[in-house]
Design an enzyme around this catalytic site. Structure first.
Site, PDB file in Angstrom:
ATOM      1  CE  LYS A  78     -14.976  59.941 -24.687  1.00 12.93           C
ATOM      2  NZ  LYS A  78     -15.900  59.602 -23.569  1.00 12.93           N
ATOM      3  CB  SER A 152     -13.874  60.514 -20.541  1.00  3.51           C
ATOM      4  OG  SER A 152     -14.943  59.781 -21.147  1.00  3.51           O
ATOM      5  CB  SER A 176     -17.963  60.388 -20.101  1.00  9.61           C
ATOM      6  OG  SER A 176     -17.099  59.846 -19.127  1.00  9.61           O
TER       7      SER A 176
END
Length: 602
Positions: A78, A152, A176
């Site tokens: 990420k 997210s 997330s």
């Protein structure tokens, strides 16, 4: 030909049989990545040439297949976690910087042989659960491009579900690392806060952030977690593990009841949740309805309370100078922290502790919670039409977990009645039960599994099964270098040991620092008539065969015998021969070995 899903067990078997090489796998990753229609998955992919070079270097430096734990395993990161050589943007181009070193967890995974395939898209500054809040586009569900991927950690989840990566790193403050797993038919490992260090990760809410793992199976996720975890002094919120257990039999699982069962009209997810409850019952668990209200009220504090100010604190200077560079929804959330006062922060903390106390009544009745990961899903258009309210729906059963210091594993629960979109459930338990929770999560996943990621038909590999906790565990008292977080604790955790409790000895024991031992070790000696306050010890459970091997390795002058605890019970533990303490320092006054070591390092 490689399978669609590049799970660890399958790839490792192919490597072992020399049917493929890491370079073969990387070529497949390059091809799949280029062919995938959703171009919003990556923010910065590792270049094709760099991927080939990484695979080639691995094969040159470590030519024996599987000679490293993650030999030739591709993974994605990420883009709020640093990877040296690739920019970190947090999905905000104006914020971008070029890190010189890997985040701690990335460095550990690379050292284990894994290969980074790129930095993935996310809701900007990890603020969101839907995946649409990024100037780099909105990654989509691998099952229907009209639907959100979840966020997210949006891009990370897609890389695994689409078959580019064997696993991917996400982060989790409010859910997330779990919501995208539910929407992509994946497992999401959400460790205890602080178990994986956040060094090199852009913070959202620094005090409750977690780095997480997306994988096809619980076994894969746990294997990666064990490599990535471990204390890091550079992260002020990193914690030394204090492993805790769950009952081997008679497990009590808490489930929603009454008005707290909210699915926002999604009957399919509700049916999947009910089916998961019955699967848990079939495994022998006792199902216990509980009052979710205090958990829900704690969840609300994350965005409605002063914790939103922690998001502003993470980017305060940049927000002041670059507010226009923020996604509108993210700007509204972070900007909403302006004017929050220290009084509000303390009142929020007090309210959280009140709610934590209320949840203790539930934890007295249950061992694990079983909740929907997300009660529903939405199309990208629906989310963008009402980004705050619909995002909050996704967090109804996730937002409380880090605030209340729990560990969680999100697992797939099947597909809707049209066999169109997946749903998921999450198992939640107290901090540091990560290992104890994994066998249950794996067993439930296998009962309700419909493949992995976008491959609905593939069987979960038998090689990745997480073994059930054993009933033939024997207990052992440890007092020194084997305590949680101490240098030899791995000799307990490695063979499957688990922490039962922390306690104290009876008052008539003394503790000595034995000279010329590496690592430093204590000697525990009982002295009848000595009126002390007891010494800090831990009780561990180990498989019987492992305990035998462990005891056989104990060096003189240490040995084993019965150690009496402050509750009067006597358990096998470390003792020291009396002659060995003649020239040893008496450290009894410190109350335990951990306190003594801390005093030496002060």
């Amino acid at each position: 030909m490689l399978p669609i899903m590049l799970d660890l067990a399958t790839l490792s078997a192919l490597y072992a049989d020399r049917k493929v090489t890491p370079l073969d796998v990387i070529e497949a990753v390059i091809e799949r990545r280029a062919a995938w229609p959703d171009k919003a998955v990556f923010i910065t992919p590792t270049s094709d040439d760099d991927l080939r070079a990484a695979a080639g270097k691995l094969m040159a430096d470590h030519p024996q297949p599987n000679s490293l734990p993650l030999w030739g395993i591709p993974f994605a990161v990420k883009d709020n976690i640093d990877v040296a050589g690739l920019p970190t943007t947090a999905a905000c181009p104006a914020f971008a910087y070029d890190p010189e070193v890997d985040a701690t967890v990335v460095a550990r995974l690379r050292a284990a042989g894994a290969i980074v395939i790129g930095k993935t898209n996310l809701d900007q500054f990890a603020t969101g659960l839907n995946g649409t809040r990024s100037p780099y586009g909105a990654p989509r569900s691998v099952f229907d491009g009209d639907y959100v991927s979840g966020g997210s950690s949006s891009g990370s989840s897609v890389t695994v579900a689409a078959g580019f990566a064997s696993f991917a790193l996400g982060t989790d403050t409010a859910g997330s690392g779990r919501v995208p797993a539910a929407f992509q038919n994946l497992v999401g490992i959400k460790p205890t806060v602080g178990l994986l260090p956040n060094t090199g990760a852009v913070p959202a809410c620094r005090s409750v952030d977690c780095i997480t793992i997306f994988a096809g199976t619980v076994g894969d996720g746990v294997a990666v977690r064990k490599i990535a975890e471990g204390f890091d002094a550079a992260d002020p919120f990193s914690r030394r593990a204090k492993w805790a257990s769950l009952p081997v039999s008679g497990l009590r699982i808490g489930v929603l009841e009454g008005a707290e069962r909210e699915f926002f009209g999604n009957a399919d997810v509700e049916k999947l949740y009910d089916a998961a409850i019955e699967n848990a019952r079939s495994l022998g668990a006792t199902i216990v309805p509980f009052d979710y209200a205090p958990f829900r009220q704690a969840a609300a504090l994350l965005y409605d309370g002063p914790w939103v100010a922690e998001r502003l604190a993470a980017v305060e200077g940049f927000f002041a100078s670059n507010e226009a560079d923020f996604d509108p929804a993210v700007r509204a959330i972070i900007g909403g922290a302006k004017g929050k006062t220290a009084v509000e922060a303390f009142n929020g903390k007090y309210r959280l502790e009140e709610l934590r106390r209320q949840t203790e009544a539930t934890w007295a009745k249950v061992d694990v919670l079983l909740l929907p990961t997300s009660p529903t899903t939405y199309t990208v258009a629906e989310m963008q039409a009402d980004p705050i309210t619909r995002n909050s729906h996704f967090g109804r059963y996730t937002n409380f977990v880090n605030l209340l210091d729990c560990t969680a594993i999100a697992i797939p629960a099947g597909f809707d009645s049209a066999d169109h979109l997946p749903g998921g459930i999450t198992l939640i338990a107290p901090a540091f039960t990560d290992d104890a929770l994994a066998p249950l999560a794996d067993a439930l996943h296998r009962l309700g599994a419909r493949g992995m990621g976008r491959d609905k038909t593939v069987a979960l590999p038998q090689a990745s099964i997480v073994p059930a906790a054993q009933d033939d565990m024997l207990t052992m008292v440890v007092v020194g270098a084997h305590l949680s977080g101490m240098p030899l604790n791995h000799e307990l955790t490695g063979p499957g040991g688990r922490l039962i409790k922390q306690c104290r000895t009876a008052g008539d024991y003394r503790l000595f620092a034995l000279p010329n031992t590496t690592p430093a070790k204590p000697g525990l000696v009982r002295e009848p008539g000595f009126a002390g306050t007891g010494l800090e010890v831990e009780v561990w459970a180990l498989p019987a065969d492992a305990l035998g091997r462990f005891v056989a390795r104990i060096p003189a002058p240490l040995g084993v015998g019965k150690v009496t605890l402050d509750d009067g019970t006597a358990i096998t533990g470390f003792l020291c021969e009396a002659h060995a303490i003649a020239d040893a320092e008496d450290v009894t006054a410190h109350g335990g070995w951990r306190a003594y070591i801390a005093s030496r390092n002060a």
